[in-house]
Design an enzyme around this catalytic site. Structure first.
Site, PDB file in Angstrom:
ATOM      1  N   HIS A  22       0.674  -1.285   0.009  1.00  0.00           N
ATOM      2  CA  HIS A  22       0.059   0.058   0.032  1.00  0.00           C
ATOM      3  C   HIS A  22       0.901   1.295   0.148  1.00  0.00           C
ATOM      4  O   HIS A  22       0.502   2.310  -0.274  1.00  0.00           O
ATOM      5  CB  HIS A  22      -0.805   0.005   1.098  1.00  0.00           C
ATOM      6  CG  HIS A  22      -0.563   0.311   2.413  1.00  0.00           C
ATOM      7  ND1 HIS A  22      -0.202  -0.865   3.350  1.00  0.00           N
ATOM      8  CD2 HIS A  22       0.046   1.437   3.050  1.00  0.00           C
ATOM      9  CE1 HIS A  22       0.277  -0.485   4.656  1.00  0.00           C
ATOM     10  NE2 HIS A  22       0.323   0.916   4.508  1.00  0.00           N
ATOM     11  N   ASP A  50      -0.156  -7.813   1.416  1.00  0.00           N
ATOM     12  CA  ASP A  50       0.396  -6.202   1.490  1.00  0.00           C
ATOM     13  C   ASP A  50       1.952  -6.047   1.510  1.00  0.00           C
ATOM     14  O   ASP A  50       2.495  -5.664   2.355  1.00  0.00           O
ATOM     15  CB  ASP A  50       0.115  -5.675   2.861  1.00  0.00           C
ATOM     16  CG  ASP A  50      -0.278  -4.420   2.774  1.00  0.00           C
ATOM     17  OD1 ASP A  50       0.158  -3.605   1.701  1.00  0.00           O
ATOM     18  OD2 ASP A  50      -0.435  -3.618   3.880  1.00  0.00           O
ATOM     19  N   SER A 103       4.835   2.005   7.809  1.00  0.00           N
ATOM     20  CA  SER A 103       4.530   0.845   6.908  1.00  0.00           C
ATOM     21  C   SER A 103       5.507   0.225   6.201  1.00  0.00           C
ATOM     22  O   SER A 103       6.226   1.072   5.531  1.00  0.00           O
ATOM     23  CB  SER A 103       3.453   1.059   6.084  1.00  0.00           C
ATOM     24  OG  SER A 103       2.066   1.572   6.654  1.00  0.00           O
TER      25      SER A 103
END
Length: 467
Positions: free
Chosen positions: A204, A238, A318
């Site tokens: 993402h 992801d 992230s």
């Protein structure tokens, strides 16, 4: 620093229900395969609905009553280990034989110490063999033997957060990616995965740039910038793998094993939260095998069997590494739970963060490096991810000719266990399936009309096709 776009954090977790009407061939939650497309640029946020005995030598040749020659007489005191000494004389007093046959305490202690050492070495050897088996299977993917580090860089009795930070910061990078046509609008973190110039991060973080062929750059701990391109990515897990040839001069991070993690074990999260590069936070492993869904829209949901930690993780973390106290990466930071940020504000860490297990990262990265695509397991059935009763995963539709149909799964069944792991809802079932690999045969425990059934279903492979 350019503000990062945020997702709507006010919706309940059921917002990730898969769209209806999709076919078995599509990558959707109906067959436990989400075909994700666009992701937001930052850390995914998950709204919460609330807060042997020694051998005896044979007696000397000759008569049992023959006395030993003078030169063979034992020294006073204990006999040698593993020997009982000469046979007793018929005139030996009562108990003398037992006295000679008794092994002294120090010898037993020595034997026990040797046995303990053998056990420790055996355990170590078992761990080494496990690592070798793991590397052998990954080498069959896109990883060459010796391309990744697995040895712990720090000793357990000399571990500290200071040393972990000093060891891992040079292997951790900040990522800037184009988002909706704006350069550097999406930020995240990553780490040097191998010796060939590859960096691992979250899908993402770079998904929008990858789809639009936008720019992606990484910045190392000394502020040097490098151009990067996406080799492949997986919305299901992801994850994304970047090619950055210049980082070959950077030391790759050492990769651990999620299977060896223990709840309560100390961990360190490293990354660039809120654009603050080279940030280190610490905490513990709060839980293992936590079913978590991430993603900013209903079309890009990822389901992960996450490592939960209370180490502070915020937007921008992230893709960064979650590291144990001997300096091995044991997860990739991917999501945070939020109670919902205020209107116009950002949701931040509330002490509940989630990381993708490194065991899954190694498998998916190897697939991407070999083919540019990731593969995941499916059974070919629709599951209700909105049910709130937590009595198992309710099967709504079983696709004809699917592995689920061949294994005996039926519409209306309620799955309560997958591979021995208890599942309480649809998301838990999807995550439990994705913790395995295509080709494995898994036992499903199913409740049907009040009766329990044990079914064996062989998982099929589904390949992601992302732009």
């Amino acid at each position: 620093m350019t503000p990062e776009p945020q997702d709507d954090q006010s919706k309940p977790i059921s917002r990730w229900a898969p769209p209806s009407g999709t076919t078995a061939e599509q990558s959707s939650a109906d067959d436990f395969a989400i075909d994700a497309t666009d992701e937001g640029p930052d850390t995914a946020e998950i709204p919460l609905p609330g807060m042997p005995r020694p051998a005896v030598a044979p007696a000397p040749a000759g008569s049992a009553n023959d006395p030993l020659p003078p030169s063979a007489q034992p020294m006073p005191g204990a006999s040698l280990p593993g020997f009982d000494g000469p046979p007793p004389s018929p005139t030996s007093p009562a108990g003398a034989d037992e006295k000679r046959r008794r092994i002294p305490g120090p010898i037993w202690a020595l034997a026990a110490a040797v046995a303990f050492l053998i056990g420790v070495l055996g355990g170590y050897a078992g761990g080494v063999l496990e690592d070798q088996d793991d590397m052998s299977s990954l080498a069959g993917g896109g990883l060459e033997p010796g391309s990744i580090e697995t040895d712990a860089p720090l000793e357990a009795d000399d571990a500290s957060i200071v040393k972990v930070a000093a060891t891992l910061l040079p292997s951790t990078v900040q990522i800037f990616a184009e988002y909706q046509g704006v350069e550097d609008a999406a930020t995240g973190s990553g780490f040097v995965f191998d010796k060939s110039g590859h960096v691992v991060t979250n899908n993402h973080v770079v998904a929008d740039a990858a789809k639009a062929k936008g720019t992606i750059e990484i910045v190392d701990h000394k502020g040097r910038r490098y151009d990067a391109k996406v080799i492949g990515r997986s919305a299901v897990y992801d994850l994304a793998v970047l090619d950055v040839p210049e980082v070959k001069k950077l030391e790759p991070a050492s990769l651990g094993n999620t299977s060896r993690l223990r709840i309560g074990e100390g961990v360190v999260a490293i990354g660039s939260p809120l654009g603050l590069t080279s940030t280190v936070t610490s905490g513990i492993v709060s839980a293992l095998q936590r079913p978590v869904s991430t993603g900013q829209t209903e079309d890009d949901t990822s389901y992960i069997n996450a490592v939960q930690t209370d180490a502070a993780i915020n937007p921008g973390n992230s893709g960064g590494p979650l590291v144990n106290l001997v300096g091995q990466v044991i997860g990739v930071n991917s999501a945070i739970a939020t109670a919902g940020g205020g209107e116009g504000g950002e949701g931040g860490s509330i002490g509940v963060g989630f990381a993708i297990p490194i065991d899954q990262v190694k498998v998916t990265a190897a697939q991407i490096l070999k083919t540019g695509k990731a593969t995941y397991p499916i059974v070919g059935a629709s599951v209700d991810v909105q049910a709130r009763d937590h009595n198992g995963a309710l099967i709504s539709v079983v696709d004809s000719g699917s592995p689920a149909a061949s294994g005996g799964l039926k519409d209306g069944d309620r799955v309560t266990k997958v591979g021995g792991v208890t599942v309480t809802d649809g998301i838990g079932m999807i995550v439990a399936i994705r913790a395995h690999q295509p080709g494995e045969t898994i036992e499903f425990t199913v409740m049907r009309n009040g009766a329990r059934h044990e079914l064996k279903i062989k998982l099929e492979a589904q390949t992601e096709n992302l732009a």
